[in-house]
Scaffold this active site. Structure first.
Site, PDB file in Angstrom:
ATOM      1  N   VAL A  46      54.686  25.273   1.020  1.00  0.00           N
ATOM      2  CA  VAL A  46      53.353  24.677   1.080  1.00  0.00           C
ATOM      3  C   VAL A  46      52.306  25.761   1.327  1.00  0.00           C
ATOM      4  CG1 VAL A  46      51.859  23.057   2.334  1.00  0.00           C
ATOM      5  CG2 VAL A  46      54.233  22.439   1.859  1.00  0.00           C
ATOM      6  N   CYS A  47      52.644  26.741   2.139  1.00  0.00           N
ATOM      7  CA  CYS A  47      51.702  27.793   2.532  1.00  0.00           C
ATOM      8  C   CYS A  47      51.037  28.492   1.354  1.00  0.00           C
ATOM      9  CB  CYS A  47      52.384  28.807   3.443  1.00  0.00           C
ATOM     10  SG  CYS A  47      53.081  28.082   4.942  1.00  0.00           S
ATOM     11  N   PRO A  48      51.779  28.934   0.333  1.00  0.00           N
ATOM     12  CA  PRO A  48      51.093  29.626  -0.756  1.00  0.00           C
ATOM     13  C   PRO A  48      50.130  28.729  -1.523  1.00  0.00           C
ATOM     14  CG  PRO A  48      53.438  29.385  -1.258  1.00  0.00           C
ATOM     15  CD  PRO A  48      53.240  28.960   0.163  1.00  0.00           C
ATOM     16  N   LEU A  51      46.953  28.743   0.693  1.00  0.00           N
ATOM     17  CA  LEU A  51      46.284  30.040   0.692  1.00  0.00           C
ATOM     18  C   LEU A  51      45.672  30.345  -0.669  1.00  0.00           C
ATOM     19  CD1 LEU A  51      48.769  32.101   2.897  1.00  0.00           C
ATOM     20  CD2 LEU A  51      46.720  30.830   3.595  1.00  0.00           C
TER      21      LEU A  51
END
Length: 187
Positions: A46-48, A51
């Site tokens: 999920v993080c990328p 970001l």
């Protein structure tokens, strides 16, 4: 103690920004608007997407005078490796703070106890270093940069217009409210 209205705590760390390792401290943040976006770890799922969404909207944050800082407990070396290998992360031109000591993550109260990882937290800090907004979501719930931009605009409007507040779903240019005795019970 609540975190809204509290002041940014001191920190100094190494970061990755536009192909360079740089040192960043709380003193670099003061005097301008800043968004701190905490995420669990580099090389995740999920993080990328979050970001990258911030990277796609970074020019608008900059237009509003807002600096963006992503933060995880990974090192600045890990941030560079991720930036160099991921097409999504490769778009990032804002500062990626490394926090392997956990000082910053603990300062904001988003360290997962016993795990050494940050929760998915977002914080808006005003030029005086005061936290004006925070949001913490569960692991699988990604954030939206457009909604964050709306909240930044509302916070900036309220700061520039004492005595006015922004109602639900307020968008830039729409009417605000001026709380007063005359307004009680009329909304």
């Amino acid at each position: 103690m609540g975190i809204i209205g509290s002041t940014l705590k001191p920190f100094t760390t190494q970061a990755y920004k536009e192909g360079k390792f740089v040192e960043v401290s709380d003193q670099d943040v003061l005097g301008k608007w800043a968004v701190f976006v905490f995420y669990p770890a580099d090389f995740t799922f999920v993080c990328p997407t979050e970001l990258e969404d911030l990277a796609d909207n970074y020019a608008e944050f900059q237009r509003l005078g807002v600096e963006v800082y992503s933060v995880s407990t990974d090192t600045h070396f890990s941030h560079k490796a991720w930036h160099d290998t991921s097409p999504a992360i490769g778009k990032i031109t804002y500062t990626m703070l490394g926090d392997p000591s956990g000082v910053i993550t603990n300062n904001f109260g988003v360290m997962r106890e016993g795990q050494g990882l940050a929760d998915r937290g977002t914080f808006l800090i005003d030029p005086d270093g005061v936290i004006q907004f925070m949001e913490i979501t569960a692991e699988g719930i990604g954030r939206n940069a457009s909604e964050l931009l709306r909240k930044v605009k509302a916070a900036q409007y309220v700061r520039a217009h004492p005595g006015e507040v922004c109602p639900a779903k307020w968008e830039e240019g729409e009417e605000t409210l001026a709380p007063s005795l005359d307004l009680v019970g009329k909304i």
